[in-house]
Design a protein around this motif. Structure first.
Motif, PDB file in Angstrom:
ATOM      1  N   PRO A   1     -18.372 122.841  63.276  1.00  0.00           N
ATOM      2  CA  PRO A   1     -19.498 123.786  64.192  1.00  0.00           C
ATOM      3  C   PRO A   1     -19.079 124.273  63.015  1.00  0.00           C
ATOM      4  O   PRO A   1     -20.350 125.368  62.848  1.00  0.00           O
ATOM      5  CB  PRO A   1     -18.784 123.111  64.941  1.00  0.00           C
ATOM      6  CG  PRO A   1     -17.525 122.731  65.504  1.00  0.00           C
ATOM      7  CD  PRO A   1     -17.325 122.594  64.454  1.00  0.00           C
ATOM      8  N   SER A   2     -18.039 124.890  62.833  1.00  0.00           N
ATOM      9  CA  SER A   2     -17.987 126.961  61.640  1.00  0.00           C
ATOM     10  C   SER A   2     -19.298 126.218  60.281  1.00  0.00           C
ATOM     11  O   SER A   2     -19.112 127.508  59.723  1.00  0.00           O
ATOM     12  CB  SER A   2     -17.464 127.050  60.660  1.00  0.00           C
ATOM     13  OG  SER A   2     -16.196 126.172  60.153  1.00  0.00           O
ATOM     14  N   LEU A   3     -19.244 125.844  59.974  1.00  0.00           N
ATOM     15  CA  LEU A   3     -20.421 125.252  58.835  1.00  0.00           C
ATOM     16  C   LEU A   3     -21.858 125.455  59.320  1.00  0.00           C
ATOM     17  O   LEU A   3     -22.966 125.505  58.234  1.00  0.00           O
ATOM     18  CB  LEU A   3     -20.303 123.884  57.741  1.00  0.00           C
ATOM     19  CG  LEU A   3     -18.899 123.614  57.178  1.00  0.00           C
ATOM     20  CD1 LEU A   3     -18.510 122.644  56.714  1.00  0.00           C
ATOM     21  CD2 LEU A   3     -18.784 124.819  55.873  1.00  0.00           C
ATOM     22  N   SER A   4     -22.582 124.785  59.989  1.00  0.00           N
ATOM     23  CA  SER A   4     -23.740 125.812  60.696  1.00  0.00           C
ATOM     24  C   SER A   4     -24.418 127.266  59.954  1.00  0.00           C
ATOM     25  O   SER A   4     -25.558 127.493  60.497  1.00  0.00           O
ATOM     26  CB  SER A   4     -24.133 125.308  62.300  1.00  0.00           C
ATOM     27  OG  SER A   4     -22.840 126.383  63.141  1.00  0.00           O
ATOM     28  N   GLU A   5     -23.358 127.868  60.223  1.00  0.00           N
ATOM     29  CA  GLU A   5     -23.440 129.272  59.358  1.00  0.00           C
ATOM     30  C   GLU A   5     -23.749 129.230  57.955  1.00  0.00           C
ATOM     31  O   GLU A   5     -24.314 130.102  57.759  1.00  0.00           O
ATOM     32  CB  GLU A   5     -22.551 130.160  60.132  1.00  0.00           C
ATOM     33  CG  GLU A   5     -20.827 130.059  59.257  1.00  0.00           C
ATOM     34  CD  GLU A   5     -20.509 131.110  59.470  1.00  0.00           C
ATOM     35  OE1 GLU A   5     -20.511 132.419  60.196  1.00  0.00           O
ATOM     36  OE2 GLU A   5     -18.963 130.950  59.564  1.00  0.00           O
ATOM     37  N   ILE A   6     -24.023 128.610  57.819  1.00  0.00           N
ATOM     38  CA  ILE A   6     -23.878 128.092  55.633  1.00  0.00           C
ATOM     39  C   ILE A   6     -25.137 128.678  56.098  1.00  0.00           C
ATOM     40  O   ILE A   6     -26.037 128.118  56.447  1.00  0.00           O
ATOM     41  CB  ILE A   6     -23.251 126.969  55.532  1.00  0.00           C
ATOM     42  CG1 ILE A   6     -21.645 126.859  55.455  1.00  0.00           C
ATOM     43  CG2 ILE A   6     -24.025 127.319  53.811  1.00  0.00           C
ATOM     44  CD1 ILE A   6     -21.255 128.731  55.249  1.00  0.00           C
ATOM     45  N   SER A   7     -25.684 129.339  55.007  1.00  0.00           N
ATOM     46  CA  SER A   7     -27.123 129.524  54.915  1.00  0.00           C
ATOM     47  C   SER A   7     -28.310 128.008  54.399  1.00  0.00           C
ATOM     48  O   SER A   7     -26.868 127.293  53.783  1.00  0.00           O
ATOM     49  CB  SER A   7     -27.512 130.583  53.890  1.00  0.00           C
ATOM     50  OG  SER A   7     -26.960 130.331  52.291  1.00  0.00           O
ATOM     51  N   GLU A   8     -29.287 128.112  54.525  1.00  0.00           N
ATOM     52  CA  GLU A   8     -29.600 126.716  53.314  1.00  0.00           C
ATOM     53  C   GLU A   8     -29.501 127.337  51.694  1.00  0.00           C
ATOM     54  O   GLU A   8     -29.850 125.892  51.425  1.00  0.00           O
ATOM     55  CB  GLU A   8     -31.543 126.667  54.150  1.00  0.00           C
ATOM     56  CG  GLU A   8     -32.230 125.803  53.241  1.00  0.00           C
ATOM     57  CD  GLU A   8     -33.975 125.407  53.610  1.00  0.00           C
ATOM     58  OE1 GLU A   8     -34.678 124.552  53.354  1.00  0.00           O
ATOM     59  OE2 GLU A   8     -33.841 126.453  55.069  1.00  0.00           O
ATOM     60  N   GLU A   9     -29.736 128.539  51.647  1.00  0.00           N
ATOM     61  CA  GLU A   9     -29.482 128.748  50.011  1.00  0.00           C
ATOM     62  C   GLU A   9     -28.245 127.856  49.378  1.00  0.00           C
ATOM     63  O   GLU A   9     -28.054 127.696  48.384  1.00  0.00           O
ATOM     64  CB  GLU A   9     -29.792 129.906  50.125  1.00  0.00           C
ATOM     65  CG  GLU A   9     -29.782 130.774  48.205  1.00  0.00           C
ATOM     66  CD  GLU A   9     -30.131 132.139  48.394  1.00  0.00           C
ATOM     67  OE1 GLU A   9     -29.419 132.334  46.725  1.00  0.00           O
ATOM     68  OE2 GLU A   9     -30.560 132.897  49.780  1.00  0.00           O
ATOM     69  N   ASP A  10     -26.748 128.244  50.610  1.00  0.00           N
ATOM     70  CA  ASP A  10     -25.987 128.448  50.017  1.00  0.00           C
ATOM     71  C   ASP A  10     -25.541 126.827  50.143  1.00  0.00           C
ATOM     72  O   ASP A  10     -25.361 126.052  48.900  1.00  0.00           O
ATOM     73  CB  ASP A  10     -24.892 128.526  50.969  1.00  0.00           C
ATOM     74  CG  ASP A  10     -24.343 130.306  50.394  1.00  0.00           C
ATOM     75  OD1 ASP A  10     -25.010 130.695  49.227  1.00  0.00           O
ATOM     76  OD2 ASP A  10     -24.738 131.249  50.692  1.00  0.00           O
ATOM     77  N   TRP A  11     -26.462 126.146  50.923  1.00  0.00           N
ATOM     78  CA  TRP A  11     -26.267 124.833  51.141  1.00  0.00           C
ATOM     79  C   TRP A  11     -26.942 123.910  49.511  1.00  0.00           C
ATOM     80  O   TRP A  11     -26.292 122.387  49.299  1.00  0.00           O
ATOM     81  CB  TRP A  11     -26.818 123.855  52.658  1.00  0.00           C
ATOM     82  CG  TRP A  11     -25.552 123.742  53.186  1.00  0.00           C
ATOM     83  CD1 TRP A  11     -25.960 124.586  55.018  1.00  0.00           C
ATOM     84  CD2 TRP A  11     -24.571 123.176  53.298  1.00  0.00           C
ATOM     85  NE1 TRP A  11     -24.554 124.655  55.541  1.00  0.00           N
ATOM     86  CE2 TRP A  11     -24.162 123.531  55.353  1.00  0.00           C
ATOM     87  CE3 TRP A  11     -24.343 122.217  52.750  1.00  0.00           C
ATOM     88  CZ2 TRP A  11     -23.090 122.495  55.344  1.00  0.00           C
ATOM     89  CZ3 TRP A  11     -22.688 121.586  53.146  1.00  0.00           C
ATOM     90  CH2 TRP A  11     -22.259 121.749  54.017  1.00  0.00           C
ATOM     91  N   ASN A  12     -27.951 124.570  49.158  1.00  0.00           N
ATOM     92  CA  ASN A  12     -28.446 123.938  48.428  1.00  0.00           C
ATOM     93  C   ASN A  12     -28.176 123.966  46.905  1.00  0.00           C
ATOM     94  O   ASN A  12     -28.444 123.687  45.842  1.00  0.00           O
ATOM     95  CB  ASN A  12     -30.039 124.099  48.112  1.00  0.00           C
ATOM     96  CG  ASN A  12     -30.835 123.743  49.278  1.00  0.00           C
ATOM     97  OD1 ASN A  12     -30.328 123.042  50.307  1.00  0.00           O
ATOM     98  ND2 ASN A  12     -31.869 124.557  49.862  1.00  0.00           N
ATOM     99  N   GLN A  13     -27.037 124.443  47.059  1.00  0.00           N
ATOM    100  CA  GLN A  13     -26.395 124.739  45.459  1.00  0.00           C
ATOM    101  C   GLN A  13     -26.110 123.471  44.959  1.00  0.00           C
ATOM    102  O   GLN A  13     -25.990 122.990  45.728  1.00  0.00           O
ATOM    103  CB  GLN A  13     -24.985 125.660  46.248  1.00  0.00           C
ATOM    104  CG  GLN A  13     -25.050 127.152  46.338  1.00  0.00           C
ATOM    105  CD  GLN A  13     -24.452 127.780  46.316  1.00  0.00           C
ATOM    106  OE1 GLN A  13     -23.496 128.307  45.448  1.00  0.00           O
ATOM    107  NE2 GLN A  13     -23.627 127.902  47.570  1.00  0.00           N
TER     108      GLN A  13
END
Length: 223
Positions: free
Chosen positions: A15-27
């Motif tokens: 659940p803590s990973l849900s705060e990661i931004s979309e921009e950061d996920w697209n790295q």
């Protein structure tokens, strides 16, 4: 780019990973991979990725100079290895060996990105620290067991715990070699102690199988 169905599962397990931004996920470099049994990450490496388990089991262990193994702990879905994360955060060599036990799915996060996420996202950082605390307690218990408990007590405790993991079954499928790896002691010591328990009619031994014949007495040996 991580597929949406993978993200849904990742957020459920972590659940803590849900705060990661979309921009950061697209790295670049973040990916979900299948890992096959017996894949090994060896001790002493500088890790390029942190592995977060979506499904399957990974065993963490140490190997002595003489080649003897001892299991430290296992990680399952929704977990990552604190020794791995501490190695990446500290930019030091990995202090254990990891072996995939069952086919599984993992989230691979490049080390540099993992460090940035830990700095940037408080909930994710808290998850990492909680993982450290949980495993420190387990490792402390392991050290206490090795240093202060008799081998008979350790074996009795291991057999009862294994039984509980299989629905309190009295029939356990495990070899003396496997037990020596789990408990970090010589196979000969394991075999000698098990034969002593069999002589007392507490267990029955057969090839690759141990049957608990007197659970109450076996539990009484747990220290």
């Amino acid at each position: 780019m991580i597929q949406s169905e993978h993200l849904s599962r990742i957020f459920t397990l972590f659940p803590s990973l849900s705060e990661i931004s979309e921009e950061d996920w697209n790295q670049e470099g973040i990916k979900v991979l299948q890992m096959e049994p017996n894949y090994i990450i060896e001790e002493g490496q500088f890790l390029e990725f942190v592995v977060m388990i979506l499904e399957g089991t990974v065993r963490m262990y140490k190997i002595s100079a003489s080649g003897r193994e001892i299991t430290l702990y296992r990680i399952h879905s929704g977990e990552c290895c604190p020794l791995m994360t501490s190695s990446v955060l500290g930019e030091t060599e990995y202090e254990a060996t990891a072996c995939v036990e069952t086919t599984g799915l993992v989230l691979m996060v490049p080390s540099a990105i993992f460090r940035a996420w830990t700095d940037r996202y408080p909930k994710f950082r808290q998850f990492i620290f909680k993982s450290f605390a949980k495993r420190i307690v387990l490792l402390s218990s392991l050290l206490d067991s090795i240093n202060f408990k008799s081998i008979r007590g350790r074996i009795s405790e291991f057999l009862i715990q294994l039984s509980e993991q299989t629905g309190n079954s009295d029939t356990l499928y495990i070899t003396h070699d496997s037990m020596s790896v789990e408990l970090g002691t010589a196979r000969e010591v394991i075999s000698r102690t098990l034969k002593g328990l069999e002589k007392e009619e507490i267990i029955k031994l057969s090839r690759g199988k141990i049957t608990i014949a007197n659970r109450e007495t076996l539990e009484s040996y747990i220290e």
